[in-house]
Motif scaffolding. Structure first.
Motif, mmCIF file in Angstrom:
data_model
loop_
_atom_site.group_PDB
_atom_site.id
_atom_site.type_symbol
_atom_site.label_atom_id
_atom_site.label_comp_id
_atom_site.label_asym_id
_atom_site.label_seq_id
_atom_site.Cartn_x
_atom_site.Cartn_y
_atom_site.Cartn_z
ATOM 1 N N ILE A 4 -21.264 -60.523 -74.049
ATOM 2 C CA ILE A 4 -21.411 -59.432 -73.073
ATOM 3 C C ILE A 4 -20.303 -58.416 -73.262
ATOM 4 C CG2 ILE A 4 -21.350 -58.878 -70.614
ATOM 5 C CD1 ILE A 4 -22.731 -61.514 -70.104
ATOM 6 N N ARG A 5 -19.075 -58.887 -73.493
ATOM 7 C CA ARG A 5 -17.948 -57.967 -73.714
ATOM 8 C C ARG A 5 -18.148 -57.165 -74.993
ATOM 9 N NH1 ARG A 5 -12.601 -61.454 -72.236
ATOM 10 N NH2 ARG A 5 -13.072 -61.671 -70.034
ATOM 11 N N THR A 6 -18.767 -57.740 -75.969
ATOM 12 C CA THR A 6 -18.999 -57.055 -77.233
ATOM 13 C C THR A 6 -20.141 -56.045 -77.093
ATOM 14 O OG1 THR A 6 -18.318 -59.046 -78.406
ATOM 15 C CG2 THR A 6 -19.473 -57.382 -79.678
ATOM 16 N N LEU A 7 -21.201 -56.424 -76.394
ATOM 17 C CA LEU A 7 -22.378 -55.561 -76.268
ATOM 18 C C LEU A 7 -22.221 -54.483 -75.189
ATOM 19 C CD1 LEU A 7 -25.271 -58.132 -76.672
ATOM 20 C CD2 LEU A 7 -24.431 -56.502 -78.335
ATOM 21 N N LEU A 8 -21.394 -54.716 -74.195
ATOM 22 C CA LEU A 8 -21.222 -53.759 -73.099
ATOM 23 C C LEU A 8 -20.748 -52.385 -73.586
ATOM 24 C CD1 LEU A 8 -21.496 -53.331 -70.078
ATOM 25 C CD2 LEU A 8 -19.149 -54.106 -69.826
ATOM 26 N N PRO A 9 -19.715 -52.283 -74.407
ATOM 27 C CA PRO A 9 -19.315 -50.949 -74.888
ATOM 28 C C PRO A 9 -20.417 -50.278 -75.714
ATOM 29 C CG PRO A 9 -17.557 -52.518 -75.307
ATOM 30 C CD PRO A 9 -18.734 -53.292 -74.817
ATOM 31 N N ILE A 10 -21.137 -51.029 -76.499
ATOM 32 C CA ILE A 10 -22.220 -50.457 -77.302
ATOM 33 C C ILE A 10 -23.327 -49.949 -76.386
ATOM 34 C CG2 ILE A 10 -24.002 -51.008 -79.012
ATOM 35 C CD1 ILE A 10 -21.964 -52.999 -80.236
ATOM 36 N N LEU A 11 -23.655 -50.710 -75.352
ATOM 37 C CA LEU A 11 -24.680 -50.314 -74.396
ATOM 38 C C LEU A 11 -24.266 -49.036 -73.645
ATOM 39 C CD1 LEU A 11 -27.364 -50.982 -73.064
ATOM 40 C CD2 LEU A 11 -26.125 -52.378 -71.421
ATOM 41 N N VAL A 12 -23.006 -48.953 -73.266
ATOM 42 C CA VAL A 12 -22.501 -47.754 -72.579
ATOM 43 C C VAL A 12 -22.590 -46.537 -73.504
ATOM 44 C CG1 VAL A 12 -20.421 -46.672 -71.614
ATOM 45 C CG2 VAL A 12 -21.014 -49.001 -70.966
ATOM 46 N N LEU A 13 -22.227 -46.688 -74.780
ATOM 47 C CA LEU A 13 -22.318 -45.582 -75.731
ATOM 48 C C LEU A 13 -23.766 -45.142 -75.941
ATOM 49 C CD1 LEU A 13 -19.657 -46.578 -78.420
ATOM 50 C CD2 LEU A 13 -19.557 -44.691 -76.803
ATOM 51 N N VAL A 14 -24.686 -46.079 -76.005
ATOM 52 C CA VAL A 14 -26.102 -45.737 -76.167
ATOM 53 C C VAL A 14 -26.592 -44.965 -74.951
ATOM 54 C CG1 VAL A 14 -28.436 -46.731 -76.315
ATOM 55 C CG2 VAL A 14 -26.625 -47.600 -77.779
ATOM 56 N N LEU A 15 -26.232 -45.381 -73.745
ATOM 57 C CA LEU A 15 -26.627 -44.695 -72.520
ATOM 58 C C LEU A 15 -26.026 -43.287 -72.450
ATOM 59 C CD1 LEU A 15 -26.500 -47.559 -69.872
ATOM 60 C CD2 LEU A 15 -28.518 -46.428 -70.792
ATOM 61 N N LEU A 16 -24.743 -43.152 -72.817
ATOM 62 C CA LEU A 16 -24.099 -41.841 -72.839
ATOM 63 C C LEU A 16 -24.766 -40.920 -73.855
ATOM 64 C CD1 LEU A 16 -20.297 -42.646 -72.492
ATOM 65 C CD2 LEU A 16 -21.720 -41.390 -70.893
ATOM 66 N N SER A 17 -25.100 -41.461 -75.002
ATOM 67 C CA SER A 17 -25.759 -40.668 -76.034
ATOM 68 C C SER A 17 -27.124 -40.184 -75.557
ATOM 69 C CB SER A 17 -25.903 -41.509 -77.302
ATOM 70 O OG SER A 17 -26.671 -40.835 -78.246
#
Length: 189
Positions: A4-17
């Motif tokens: 979850i800690r690894t995927l959370l930043p990636i998920l946030v970047l995808v949402l921001l994009s």
């Protein structure tokens, strides 16, 4: 938990994009709509244009002749090339004005004359011609008021007056000089 800690930043970047892409697309659509509805290009061009304005009784009040006109976007008025203004009273010419450039408001309540402005007025009292020279003159045709905040030279047979700023009421035939007034009187010979 580490997944979850690894995927959370990636998920946030995808949402921001995705969110910024949507926002920029909407912003560009709004800008394109604004560009198509209000152009900054001139709407009207003409050469050797004459406009005659009648008073309430149907007689000629004033006439504006220009070598060229360029009307800008809605509300911006009309630029004039080499305008000539003629003011009438009871069918007779009482004042004329020329300049190298000019402008008329959209509602035709104000006219500006620029560069080498020369205004002449014939007095109804003594018939003498008064000549006014300045670089900028604002004129209200309906109220018959001429104003400037620039240097002005006024000459009549005999007197010459230089001043900074002036207000002239062509109906009352009164001129008010605002500052630095200097005058000379030529002697009759």
């Amino acid at each position: 938990m580490t997944l979850i800690r690894t995927l959370l930043p990636i998920l946030v970047l995808v949402l921001l994009s995705a969110g910024s892409g949507w926002y920029l697309t909407r912003l560009e659509a709004n800008l394109n709509a604004a560009r198509t509805t209000e152009s900054t290009a001139p709407r009207l061009k003409g050469q050797n244009v004459r406009v005659t304005v009648l008073n309430d009784s149907g007689a000629i009040d004033h006439r504006i002749v220009a070598a060229g006109v360029f009307q800008g976007p809605a509300g911006s008025g009309t630029d004039l090339v080499a305008p000539e203004l003629t003011q009438f009273r009871d069918g007779a010419v009482v004042a004329t004005g020329t300049a190298l450039a000019g402008w008329v408001s959209e509602d035709q309540e104000r006219m500006r004359m620029l560069n080498n402005v020369v205004l002449t007025h014939r007095s109804s009292a003594d018939g003498l011609v008064t000549r006014l020279e300045t670089e900028f003159l604002e004129y209200e045709p309906k109220r018959k008021l001429a104003t400037t905040d620039r240097p002005v030279t006024i000459t009549r047979p005999g007197p010459r007056v230089d001043a900074i700023g002036m207000r002239a009421d062509l109906v009352a035939e009164k001129t008010y000089l605002l500052s630095r007034v200097r005058g000379t009187q030529e002697q009759d010979q």
